[in-house]
Design a protein around this motif. Structure first.
Motif: not given
Ligand code: AP5
Ligand code: ZN
Length: 207
Positions: A113-118
């Motif tokens: 979740r975190r990396l796909s929106g970074r």
């Protein structure tokens, strides 16, 4: 320490400012080499895009040269290094002093979740997330107004591979430092585990 996207860079930004010490991120150093198109960069790009690890001897040489720089004389913060047992052993053998090893522990689902929106501002190292830490203006850095970019290795398929490598090659270091910390040896660093679930500020305060 912590898996891909655990929040190492985000929290490193607070620590480096608080203590006025340089942040030594091997990932940032490799990305800079890729951008400059050096021989190291050309070699590293392929490995990073596949989610693999750059060879230990290359990384160890890079870090040793970096910590010999004058700005490291009053301390420094490693981010994303060491990442393998041989890298950790090399630091031990060279008697590089370590006071603390901080692990940020985050689940694999949260990582995706975190990396796909970074989004990142490469020049300053400022890190954003489209939902969790959005920039004030869409896709623009808060300070300079320059465009933000998505990292080449933040594609779902590469994220899965990076997670796999983390569990296989880097997670054993948790045990390595936890044991050393508990040994009571004079130069042993203190190992601290922080639960990475929670807001950026909650985790900052916990650290
Ligand atoms: P590297 O750059 O170190 O990548 P990584 O370990 O995969 O970690 P990331 O930088 O992706 O994540 P992070 O933990 O810094 O998270 P961030 O703070 O950005 O390495 C890249 C590659 O280089 C490696 O794959 C390898 O090929 C090579 N490499 C590097 N070092 C090496 C070494 N020592 N040996 C061999 N090869 C090496 O946060 C992620 C996102 O989450 C952001 O969008 C952020 O805003 C958001 N976020 C952060 N905290 C929170 C929170 N609490 N709540 C909600 N969102 C949050
Ligand atoms: Zn990072």
């Amino acid at each position: 320490m912590g898996g891909p996207g655990a929040g190492k860079g985000t929290q490193a930004n607070f620590i480096k400012e608080h203590f006025g010490i340089p942040q030594i991120s091997t990932g940032d150093m490799l990305r800079a080499a890729v951008k400059e198109g050096t021989e190291l960069g050309l070699m590293a790009k392929k490995i990073m895009d596949e989610g693999g690890l750059v060879p230990d001897d290359v990384i160890i040489g890079l870090v040793k040269a970096r910590i010999a720089q004058p700005d490291c004389s009053k301390g420094f913060l490693f981010d994303g290094f060491p990442r393998t047992i041989p890298q950790a052993d090399a630091m031990k053998a060279a008697k590089v002093p370590l006071q603390f090893v901080i692990e940020i522990d985050v689940s694999d689902e949260e990582i995706v979740r975190r990396l796909s929106g970074r989004r990142v501002h490469p020049a300053s190292g400022r890190i954003y997330h489209l939902i969790f830490s959005p920039p004030r203006v869409d896709e623009k850095d808060d300070v300079t107004g320059e465009p933000l970019i998505q990292r080449d290795d933040d594609k779902e398929e590469t994220i899965r591979k990076r997670l796999e490598i983390y569990h296989a090659q880097t997670e054993p270091l948790v045990e390595y430092y936890a044991r050393w910390s508990a040994s009571g040896e004079k130069d042993a660093p203190k190992y601290v585990k922080i639960t990475g679930a929670g807001s950026v500020e909650t985790i900052r305060d916990a650290i």
